[in-house]
Design an enzyme around this catalytic site. Sequence first.
Site, PDB file in Angstrom:
ATOM      1  CB  CYS A 134      -2.704  -0.582   4.446  1.00 26.24           C
ATOM      2  SG  CYS A 134      -1.239  -2.534   4.679  1.00 26.24           S
ATOM      3  CB  CYS A 137      -3.255  -3.703   2.311  1.00 26.04           C
ATOM      4  SG  CYS A 137      -3.922  -3.688   3.972  1.00 26.04           S
ATOM      5  CG  ASP A 138      -4.365  -1.027  -0.345  1.00 25.35           C
ATOM      6  OD1 ASP A 138      -5.027  -1.424  -0.055  1.00 25.35           O
ATOM      7  OD2 ASP A 138      -4.469   0.453   0.060  1.00 25.35           O
TER       8      ASP A 138
END
Length: 309
Positions: A134, A137-138
Amino acid sequence: MSEVYKLIIIGSGPAGFTAGIYSGRAELKPLLFAGEKQGGQLINTAMVENWPGAEKGIMGPELMMQMRKQAEKFGAEVIDKKVSKVDFSKRPFKIWVGGEEFQAEAVIIATGAENRMLGVPGEKKLLGKGVAVCAVCDAPFYKNKKVLVIGGGDSAVEDALVLTKYADKVIMLVRKDVLRASKIMAEKVKNNPKIEILWNSELKEIVGENRVEKVRMVNNKTNEEKELAVDGVFLAIGHKPSTEIFKGQLELDEKGYVKTSENTTMTSVEGIFAGGDVVDFKYKQAVTAAGMGCMAALDAEKWLEKNYV
Ligand code: NDP
């Protein structure tokens, strides 16, 4: 004996919440299991530019939160838990969340699909330690770093673009000599100076002890192998349907997608309906999933009227 719900919806992506909105408005008081992480794949998406009506674009998590609130407004009860087992062999249908049992006259399956993994050495061991699925997200963890994105579809292109906001260098590893992504997105990566595309390239191994240190790759045209030092590897190679709990309960196709009959969302079991990416291996769009969620709710409503006056 526990309460028998008229309708239980499993899944909280665009299909699940749209089914919740429609069946809520039809006063079916649906119970919706959202899983441990509500929102489906859009929860991991940054800007969604193709949601009709959102002219300026809308962030994926924001869109999903709005869908949830809209479903709740019309009477859907949303539980943030994951269904662990089902029994569709007789009515009322049974659904378990851990040890807790729920019953329903009709069920809509909208469990979507999840990220595919490559299966190369090092991938599992380093997941969360430099291997990621992701980018939204990261990506902030990769400020001034060098990262690899695997895949050539819209997800890979979107991930690569998100990563350029943080990383110094983003290398896309594409196994063919073309991108599968839509033209407008493909142009964006080709014109981005931070992105380099390695064509006809496949990952062989991800190497590192506690963090990703380097990868081994091969050019599938020349068979030339090489190593590349990178800080992160983002996998964006498509999805597989989330249908593990339905094996043996419903007819699935050879790839695991739920089969529905022609022109309806009814599955192989009467009273069980399905919509969204759990059924759809072709279009896979938020808006098509939402459309199918709507269809499943309408089909379920009609079927309930006919079978449970
Ligand atoms: P896709 O199936 O479209 O693309 C998967 C990509 O990964 C392809 O380039 C494929 O290569 C590659 N791939 C698959 N398996 C491997 C492997 N083992 N090794 C190396 N490469 C591999 O998946 P996406 O997740 O990108 O997109 C799914 C759907 O969602 C699409 O319809 C897309 O348009 C949509 N989408 C829309 C977005 C938006 O509108 N904002 C954002 C993200 C997705 P190959 O081409 O060789 O098969």
